[in-house]
Design a protein around this motif. Structure first.
Motif, PDB file in Angstrom:
ATOM      1  N   ALA A 115       0.830  -1.209   0.000  1.00  0.00           N
ATOM      2  CA  ALA A 115       0.000   0.000   0.000  1.00  0.00           C
ATOM      3  C   ALA A 115       0.858   1.250   0.000  1.00  0.00           C
ATOM      4  O   ALA A 115       0.597   2.198  -0.748  1.00  0.00           O
ATOM      5  CB  ALA A 115      -0.944  -0.002   1.191  1.00  0.00           C
ATOM      6  N   GLN A 119       0.759   3.877  -3.054  1.00  0.00           N
ATOM      7  CA  GLN A 119       0.180   5.197  -2.810  1.00  0.00           C
ATOM      8  C   GLN A 119       1.125   6.319  -3.208  1.00  0.00           C
ATOM      9  O   GLN A 119       0.712   7.456  -3.334  1.00  0.00           O
ATOM     10  CB  GLN A 119      -0.275   5.326  -1.363  1.00  0.00           C
ATOM     11  N   PHE A 125      -2.247   3.387  -8.032  1.00  0.00           N
ATOM     12  CA  PHE A 125      -2.973   2.774  -6.933  1.00  0.00           C
ATOM     13  C   PHE A 125      -4.465   2.742  -7.238  1.00  0.00           C
ATOM     14  O   PHE A 125      -5.121   1.721  -7.044  1.00  0.00           O
ATOM     15  CB  PHE A 125      -2.713   3.535  -5.635  1.00  0.00           C
ATOM     16  N   ASP A 126      -5.000   3.847  -7.718  1.00  0.00           N
ATOM     17  CA  ASP A 126      -6.431   3.898  -8.053  1.00  0.00           C
ATOM     18  C   ASP A 126      -6.777   2.870  -9.129  1.00  0.00           C
ATOM     19  O   ASP A 126      -7.806   2.199  -9.049  1.00  0.00           O
ATOM     20  CB  ASP A 126      -6.828   5.300  -8.525  1.00  0.00           C
ATOM     21  N   HIS A 129      -6.644  -0.596  -7.549  1.00  0.00           N
ATOM     22  CA  HIS A 129      -7.774  -0.800  -6.645  1.00  0.00           C
ATOM     23  C   HIS A 129      -9.053  -1.071  -7.451  1.00  0.00           C
ATOM     24  O   HIS A 129      -9.831  -1.959  -7.108  1.00  0.00           O
ATOM     25  CB  HIS A 129      -7.963   0.414  -5.728  1.00  0.00           C
ATOM     26  N   PHE A 132      -8.818  -4.585  -8.780  1.00  0.00           N
ATOM     27  CA  PHE A 132      -9.079  -5.493  -7.667  1.00  0.00           C
ATOM     28  C   PHE A 132     -10.585  -5.640  -7.452  1.00  0.00           C
ATOM     29  O   PHE A 132     -11.107  -6.751  -7.385  1.00  0.00           O
ATOM     30  CB  PHE A 132      -8.382  -4.908  -6.432  1.00  0.00           C
ATOM     31  N   ARG A 164     -14.874  -5.815   2.452  1.00  0.00           N
ATOM     32  CA  ARG A 164     -14.388  -4.676   3.245  1.00  0.00           C
ATOM     33  C   ARG A 164     -14.214  -5.087   4.709  1.00  0.00           C
ATOM     34  O   ARG A 164     -13.223  -4.745   5.347  1.00  0.00           O
ATOM     35  CB  ARG A 164     -15.380  -3.522   3.111  1.00  0.00           C
TER      36      ARG A 164
END
Length: 196
Positions: A115, A119, A125-126, A129, A132, A164
């Protein structure tokens, strides 16, 4: 095209399959090293584990970020592909869900330093994500829906909520040897069962 051209075309196909296998071996080796040493592990350690030279790694992945992203995507794909296979081979949909969630926990708790590295590049990262979520939420949804349709679990939980929650239970697992998120995740999955 003459016969020698056709032979050359046939010879290239196995190389592509070999290259694909070699790349997967390299990604598996990098993932194993990342688990034990984190994503900042020396490239020479990854090369030794994969039984290749460092130049081979740099040829496929010019930067560490390229390698990290490729490993992450490779592991997401493995997790995504496992869902339908587990559903087809497990004794019940709830058992398949539990086994898949275990794989998901393994995926989450073995991302030492990932992470922080990702980041540093918010766009990367976006993108990862989103990838994912796009790959794993539908798999988890399929497993939840199958378990709910069989009457094994309640049907009022979304895949995103479950993932989550599992993710939150995994926070800190790499920094506290006395904390085992798998135990709490197992309780969570058991708690989804409908009362009999």
């Amino acid at each position: 095209m003459n016969d020698s051209d056709e032979g050359a075309g046939h010879a290239a196909r196995p190389k592509r399959a070999d290259a694909r296998r070699n790349k997967e071996t390299l990604l598996d080796a990098a993932a194993a090293i990342f688990i034990t040493s984190g994503v900042e592990a020396p490239i020479r350690d990854i090369a030794a584990k994969a039984a290749v030279g460092t130049a081979t790694i740099y040829r496929h992945f010019p930067t560490r970020a390229d390698l990290i992203i490729a490993v992450y995507r490779h592991q997401v794909e493995a997790c995504a592909e496992a869902g339908p296979a587990l559903l087809a081979t497990s004794p019940t949909p709830h058992a398949a869900l539990g086994r898949w969630i275990n794989l998901f926990v393994d995926f989450l708790v073995t991302k030492h330093g990932l992470a922080a590295v990702l980041q540093s590049d918010n766009v990367g990262f976006d993108t990862l994500h989103a990838y994912f979520l796009d790959r794993l939420v539908p798999v988890c949804t399929q497993l939840l829906d199958a378990a709910a349709a069989s009457g094994e679990i309640r049907s009022d939980l979304s895949a995103y909520e479950l993932m989550r929650g599992v993710g939150n239970l995994c926070i800190g697992a790499d920094s506290d040897p006395h904390y085992d998120p798998r135990r709490l995740v197992e309780l969570l999955i058991a708690g989804l069962r409908r009362p009999h």
